[in-house]
Structures are given as structure tokens and as C-alpha cells.
Scaffold this active site. Sequence first.
Site, mmCIF file in Angstrom:
data_model
loop_
_atom_site.group_PDB
_atom_site.id
_atom_site.type_symbol
_atom_site.label_atom_id
_atom_site.label_comp_id
_atom_site.label_asym_id
_atom_site.label_seq_id
_atom_site.Cartn_x
_atom_site.Cartn_y
_atom_site.Cartn_z
ATOM 1 N N HIS A 143 65.987 -9.209 62.055
ATOM 2 C CA HIS A 143 67.391 -9.083 62.462
ATOM 3 C C HIS A 143 68.082 -10.437 62.311
ATOM 4 O O HIS A 143 67.677 -11.409 62.935
ATOM 5 C CB HIS A 143 67.490 -8.612 63.921
ATOM 6 C CG HIS A 143 67.283 -7.140 64.098
ATOM 7 N ND1 HIS A 143 67.701 -6.457 65.215
ATOM 8 C CD2 HIS A 143 66.707 -6.230 63.274
ATOM 9 C CE1 HIS A 143 67.399 -5.172 65.081
ATOM 10 N NE2 HIS A 143 66.788 -5.006 63.908
ATOM 11 N N LYS B 190 62.959 -13.483 76.105
ATOM 12 C CA LYS B 190 62.202 -14.721 75.972
ATOM 13 C C LYS B 190 60.764 -14.635 76.477
ATOM 14 O O LYS B 190 59.965 -15.531 76.208
ATOM 15 C CB LYS B 190 62.926 -15.845 76.733
ATOM 16 C CG LYS B 190 64.199 -16.302 76.054
ATOM 17 C CD LYS B 190 63.913 -16.861 74.684
ATOM 18 C CE LYS B 190 65.160 -16.961 73.814
ATOM 19 N NZ LYS B 190 64.818 -17.013 72.405
ATOM 20 N N PRO C 164 64.734 -10.026 81.226
ATOM 21 C CA PRO C 164 64.573 -9.652 79.804
ATOM 22 C C PRO C 164 65.853 -9.818 78.977
ATOM 23 O O PRO C 164 65.826 -9.686 77.766
ATOM 24 C CB PRO C 164 64.149 -8.193 79.862
ATOM 25 C CG PRO C 164 64.620 -7.707 81.181
ATOM 26 C CD PRO C 164 64.569 -8.871 82.111
ATOM 27 N N TYR D 56 68.976 -18.022 71.202
ATOM 28 C CA TYR D 56 68.460 -16.663 71.002
ATOM 29 C C TYR D 56 67.336 -16.645 69.971
ATOM 30 O O TYR D 56 66.320 -15.985 70.164
ATOM 31 C CB TYR D 56 69.597 -15.733 70.548
ATOM 32 C CG TYR D 56 69.240 -14.259 70.640
ATOM 33 C CD1 TYR D 56 68.726 -13.573 69.539
ATOM 34 C CD2 TYR D 56 69.403 -13.549 71.837
ATOM 35 C CE1 TYR D 56 68.384 -12.228 69.626
ATOM 36 C CE2 TYR D 56 69.064 -12.210 71.922
ATOM 37 C CZ TYR D 56 68.557 -11.549 70.806
ATOM 38 O OH TYR D 56 68.211 -10.217 70.887
ATOM 39 N N TYR E 121 74.366 -5.842 73.090
ATOM 40 C CA TYR E 121 74.353 -6.190 74.521
ATOM 41 C C TYR E 121 75.764 -5.942 75.043
ATOM 42 O O TYR E 121 76.720 -6.536 74.552
ATOM 43 C CB TYR E 121 74.012 -7.667 74.705
ATOM 44 C CG TYR E 121 72.606 -8.070 74.331
ATOM 45 C CD1 TYR E 121 72.237 -8.256 73.006
ATOM 46 C CD2 TYR E 121 71.643 -8.275 75.318
ATOM 47 C CE1 TYR E 121 70.942 -8.638 72.667
ATOM 48 C CE2 TYR E 121 70.342 -8.673 74.984
ATOM 49 C CZ TYR E 121 70.010 -8.839 73.650
ATOM 50 O OH TYR E 121 68.723 -9.222 73.327
HETATM 51 C C1 PHB Z 1 63.699 -4.249 74.060
HETATM 52 O O1 PHB Z 1 63.778 -3.797 72.903
HETATM 53 O O2 PHB Z 1 62.954 -3.746 74.930
HETATM 54 C C2 PHB Z 1 64.541 -5.451 74.429
HETATM 55 C C3 PHB Z 1 65.230 -6.110 73.429
HETATM 56 C C4 PHB Z 1 65.995 -7.225 73.756
HETATM 57 C C5 PHB Z 1 66.073 -7.647 75.070
HETATM 58 C C6 PHB Z 1 65.367 -6.974 76.080
HETATM 59 C C7 PHB Z 1 64.605 -5.860 75.751
HETATM 60 O O3 PHB Z 1 66.837 -8.730 75.390
#
Ligand code: PHB
Length: 390
Positions: A72, A297, A293, A385, A201
Site C-alpha cells: 500500500h 505499530k 492499534p 506511519y 481511517y
Molecule cells: C487491521 O487490518 O486489523 C488494522 C489495520 C490498521 C490499523 C489497525 C488494524 O491501524
Amino acid sequence: MRTQVAIIGSGPSGLLLGQLLAGIGIETIILERSSREHVLARVRAGVLEQGTVELLGEVGAAARLHAEGLPHAGFSLAFKDRLHRIDLDALTGGRHVTVYGQTEVTHDLMDKRAAAGLTTIYEAADVALHDFDGAAPFVTYGKDGITHRVDCDFIAGCDGYHGVSRKSVPDGALKTFERQYPFGWLGVLAEVPPADHELVYANHERGFALCSMRSTHRSRYYVQCPQDDRVEAWSDDRFWDELRRRLPERIAASVTTGPSFEKSIAPLRSFVAEPMRFGRLFLVGDAAHIVPPTGAKGLNLAASDVRYLFTGLRDFYAGKSQAGIDAYSGKALARVWKAVRFSWWMTTMLHRFPDTGEFGQRIQEAELDYLVQSRAASTALAENYVGLPW
Ligand code: PHB
Ligand code: APR
């Protein structure tokens, strides 16, 4: 029984350390409380920094990752019914992340360990750490009704937040820092195509939402929920409706609904234990730190801890010096705290906090507006990130 490094825990930290040490002929044994199946049944985030991918490649456990992982080059922030892409590739000079489930990482590392004939004791009961403040530490555990002893040079506490290693440190020798967030994440897995080709997000006055994925046909979604919420209160229909209410129209219209095959609620916390070394015991990964999450990280911090500890042990066993193991805690914590800060910042910017009300919502929207309009601010977000240098 005797080994050089006794590893407690067969999660990503323990398995990755075991493979790196095996690569230079250092003997290890992994003691794991659960069964192999139980470890693999855990559902966890899967956004890998390039450093983590490279480390997995170094131990020969990246074939499936390269075949099935999704590179990505960006992700989107959604707020005020608009979508804004953060172009990681352009902002970081070509760096990106790879989406690949952590369960798959664990599976690949377990397969590598088994193929090399290395020892993992699953369902090891009552693991206990002894004499790690001296030069002859040992570990005991129960199996088939017998208490076994493993003498070793070092103990790597890779047993996660709820493990025994951190709890074995003498009172007063450890300083901990913790922040519990006043909400949780309700997560769903469904065999449906993702809503977008990258992660989204979303900040919304009803609460945070995240659109993620495991593959092009398996999606992972989250919505912020009250800390004391219960999975039973969330039918699939209720989840899909709430998720789409928190997304911009364009993305909401792209959500493919379907039956969930995994649904769970996870608490969010920031936690750090200092230091990460006590004599011959080293704390690694979630045993030493936890991040919400939001910044994806957790696994990547475990990987950088492992890299630092591995290089220290390599130099020790090469007869060179103790400098690497002496520097482990300070070096790891310097990176840990930067990731803890980033994860805290992402969490406070994107979630609805009960006590900040509409003023807090406007402040978050102003910060997001600034973020997506400022190349400097977007670059800072992108650098964190994709992962800060190791
Ligand atoms: C996930 O795919 O579970 C996931 C992806 C990004 C995040 C948290 C969880 O920041
Ligand atoms: N004895 C033996 N094993 C134990 C004990 C114990 N007393 N307590 C816990 N364990 C095992 C757990 O069953 C688990 O398999 O230690 C392992 C710890 O693995 P993780 O919790 O995955 O921690 P870590 O390997 O550091 O990986 C960190 O995984 O938890 C995610 O979000 C986290 O992505 C991060 C990454």
C-alpha cells in the site's frame, strides 16, 4: 535440559528472535503457554513496515508475504464527509507498507521453526523464571505432570502484556507508564471485498471507524464502541449500518456487507515498562509495551525490539562485547516511545472522547483540515506511519 537463549512465548517476537538466532547457530527453546492452534486463532492487525518485511525476508519467512501481501502506497483520512489520501510514496521518497495478517506472519514463522527442527514446547504450564539476576538463569515449566528445568545463558520474555516475564521482575525495579482509553474497538472479519483499495481511517461525531482488509476478498472493519460494550449487542446488520453512518457517502456506498465470521471487542491502551532488561532477562514486544492499534505499530515495534536484541546477542556470542545487550533497553525504548506517541496522537485525533464534546470534535476537524492541507504535516504523519528508522 540446556539451551543458550530460553524464549518465553511463541508470538511474532519469540518466533522472529528464534529464527534470527538459529541463523547464526545460537540454540533456543520456545516455551508457549497455549496450543499452536490457539496461538494461530488470534486475529490481529497486519500492516507491516518495510523493516519488518525485510527482517522476515532475512529469516526466509517472507515467501507467502511477497506472494499474498498487499503493498500500500497510501491510505485515506475521512472526516466531514470528505476523503483525503495520504500519499505515503510521494511523502516519504518511495516507502510504503504491506498489508498482511499478523496471523499469517505467525504461521509462516512457526512453519520455518518446525521445518528447521527447532524446539517449541506448546501448552507449557506454570512457566517460571529463575536467577536471571545472575549468570546462570533457568526456567521451569510443567508438561505432562512433570516439572522441567531449562538452564540457559539468557531469557527472552516474549510473552506479551499478560505474560509472566514482566511480572517476574522484582518489585521496584520496573517503572510503568499507562493510559487506558475510554472506548474500545469492535472488529469484524467478513469474506467480502474491501470498500477501497487502501485503508480508510474515519473521524466522525458518532465515533471512529476503520476500513481495512486481509486480501482482495476478505475485509476487516472496526467501529469505536463503549469500553463496556458487548459483542452480543451487535448484530451484523447493526454493525454494517453504524459503519456506513461513520463513512463519507462515496465509501459507504462501496461497502459490501455480508455475514461476519469473526466479531470481537478489544480495549485500547498505551503501556510502556522501563527498563526492558534485568540482568539476563530481556523484555521484548508486547511484554514491554502496548500501543492502541490506530497506528498499526504493535507488530512493527516487536520486530525492531527483536532486531536490537538479536544484534546484541550476536555480538555477545561472537565474543566481541556486551555493549549490544547493555544498550538494548535504551535503544529499544527510544523507538518505542516515538511509536507510542504516534499511536496516541492518531488515537486522540480520530476518536470521539466522552469529555471533550462538540468543542473537541471541532478541534479534531481543524487538526485534520490542517494535516491534509500542509505538506509538512502530512509528511510527518507519513514518516511515522511507514515506520521511523531502526
Ligand atoms: C487491521 O487490518 O486489523 C488494522 C489495520 C490498521 C490499523 C489497525 C488494524 O491501524
Ligand atoms: N508462559 C508461556 N507463554 C506465554 C505466557 C506464559 N506465562 N503468557 C503468554 N504467553 C504467550 C502467549 O500465549 C502468546 O502466544 O506469549 C505469546 C505472546 O505473543 P503476543 O502477545 O503476540 O506478543 P508479541 O509476540 O510480542 O507480538 C506483539 O502481537 O499481540 C500482538 O498487537 C501485538 O502486534 C503485536 C504483536
